[in-house]
Design an enzyme around this catalytic site. Structure first.
Site, PDB file in Angstrom:
ATOM      1  N   ASN A  12       0.863  -1.187   0.000  1.00 34.65           N
ATOM      2  CA  ASN A  12       0.000   0.000   0.000  1.00 34.65           C
ATOM      3  C   ASN A  12       0.897   1.234   0.000  1.00 34.65           C
ATOM      4  OD1 ASN A  12      -1.810   2.033   0.503  1.00 34.65           O
ATOM      5  ND2 ASN A  12      -2.369   1.331   2.564  1.00 34.65           N
ATOM      6  N   LYS A  14       0.068   4.252  -0.340  1.00 39.03           N
ATOM      7  CA  LYS A  14      -0.574   5.463   0.200  1.00 39.03           C
ATOM      8  C   LYS A  14      -0.288   6.633  -0.730  1.00 39.03           C
ATOM      9  CE  LYS A  14      -0.314   3.280   4.658  1.00 39.03           C
ATOM     10  NZ  LYS A  14      -0.238   3.372   6.099  1.00 39.03           N
ATOM     11  N   HIS A 100      -9.735   0.975   4.506  1.00 43.64           N
ATOM     12  CA  HIS A 100      -8.463   1.214   5.211  1.00 43.64           C
ATOM     13  C   HIS A 100      -8.708   2.211   6.343  1.00 43.64           C
ATOM     14  CE1 HIS A 100      -4.433   2.541   6.139  1.00 43.64           C
ATOM     15  NE2 HIS A 100      -4.026   1.396   5.616  1.00 43.64           N
ATOM     16  N   GLU A 102      -7.129   4.647   7.402  1.00 47.82           N
ATOM     17  CA  GLU A 102      -6.894   6.064   7.062  1.00 47.82           C
ATOM     18  C   GLU A 102      -8.080   6.647   6.296  1.00 47.82           C
ATOM     19  OE1 GLU A 102      -2.998   5.537   5.348  1.00 47.82           O
ATOM     20  OE2 GLU A 102      -2.243   5.035   7.347  1.00 47.82           O
ATOM     21  N   GLU A 168      -5.625  -4.953  10.561  1.00 47.35           N
ATOM     22  CA  GLU A 168      -4.632  -3.897  10.749  1.00 47.35           C
ATOM     23  C   GLU A 168      -4.948  -3.112  12.030  1.00 47.35           C
ATOM     24  OE1 GLU A 168      -2.616  -2.774   6.850  1.00 47.35           O
ATOM     25  OE2 GLU A 168      -4.463  -1.617   6.935  1.00 47.35           O
ATOM     26  N   GLY A 174       2.104   2.450  10.708  1.00 49.31           N
ATOM     27  CA  GLY A 174       3.024   3.573  10.540  1.00 49.31           C
ATOM     28  C   GLY A 174       3.681   4.036  11.824  1.00 49.31           C
ATOM     29  N   SER A 214       3.093  -1.887  10.491  1.00 47.58           N
ATOM     30  CA  SER A 214       4.551  -1.920  10.657  1.00 47.58           C
ATOM     31  C   SER A 214       5.153  -3.298  10.350  1.00 47.58           C
ATOM     32  CB  SER A 214       4.968  -1.432  12.053  1.00 47.58           C
ATOM     33  OG  SER A 214       4.497  -0.110  12.259  1.00 47.58           O
TER      34      SER A 214
END
Ligand code: PGA
Length: 255
Positions: A12, A14, A100, A102, A168, A174, A214
């Site tokens: 991904n 991003k 996701h 985010e 996730e 991150g 991560s």
């Protein structure tokens, strides 16, 4: 360990990379994938929309697939900034991320919208990689399983025929913090049980559940050794072809 589920590795990107950087990455990936054991792993890249077509073209001689980072449930219409299933397919995609964290945090996506996106994706010929996971506050207050169950039920309510899942934990994305293999396995086993209840044990046994948060070359071995971890959705470590190839190699040893 041999599994009925072929490992799946998603990168991904991003909101990273411009065309020249994407092209350089694809060249390195194409050059190294065979020796990294790529035949034993399904590999999908999720670049930003403007890069999709170029990345799909650069990788067309390889088995690497391409997916969108998000998709709109409507076929077309007045939805500024959004991308339809048909547009993703036209750009060369075979996958899309749905839900996701985010997107949920930055754009207020609800559980129901994630389900609608997954359904539209399948109907239009894409495989949705449905992302779910608890926040730090939810984990600390002992609500991890409750949150996962709510997110999974909503995403699968429209009963998409094909999908893969990514667990996730939001606190691991991150941040450099990774769920321990035991923590991740506990969540994955729980999700597989929920899948068995919803869709039957045969379906649950073949659905791939990826870990994300991560994930990197250094932890891929211990995580993939867990029986219910079938691959990874990788953010930061997917931007560097050497690290991504090392992760393909880590997954291929599980195949
Ligand atoms: P990360 O991102 O690997 O950078 O933690 C994972 C993801 O958001 O899919």
């Amino acid at each position: 360990m041999t599994s009925v589920r072929k490992p799946l590795l998603g990168g991904n990107w991003k909101m990273h990379k411009v065309r020249a950087e994407a092209e350089e990455f694809c060249k390195a990936l194409a050059a190294g994938i065979s020796s990294a054991g790529g035949a034993d792993v399904d590999v999908v890249l999720f670049p930003s929309s403007p890069l999709l077509h170029g990345v799909a073209r650069s990788l067309e001689e390889t088995a690497v697939e391409v997916g969108g980072q998000d998709v709109h449930p409507a076929a077309q219409g007045a939805h500024t900034g959004d991308t339809s299933v048909a547009q993703l397919v036209d750009a060369g995609c075979t996958w899309t991320l749905c839900g996701h964290s985010e997107r949920r945090a930055d754009h207020g996506e609800t559980d129901e919208q994630v389900g609608a996106k997954a359904k539209a994706a399948v109907e239009g010929g894409l495989v949705p990689l449905i992302c779910i996971g608890e926040s730090q506050e939810e984990r600390e207050s002992g609500r991890t399983f409750e949150v996962l169950e709510r997110q999974l039920n909503a995403a699968l309510a429209p009963r998409p025929e094909r999908f893969a899942l990514a667990y996730e934990p939001v606190w691991a994305i991150g941040t450099g913090l990774t769920a321990t293999p035991e923590m991740a396995q506990e969540a994955h086993a729980f999700l597989r049980e929920l899948l068995a209840d919803l869709l039957g044990p045969e379906v649950a046994a073949v659905k791939r559940i990826l870990y994300g948060g991560s994930a990197k070359p250094e932890n891929v071995g211990a995580l993939s050794a867990q029986p219910d971890i079938d691959g990874f959705l990788v953010g930061g470590a997917s931007l560097d072809p050497e690290k991504f190839l090392a992760m393909i190699e880590g997954c291929s040893s599980r195949a």
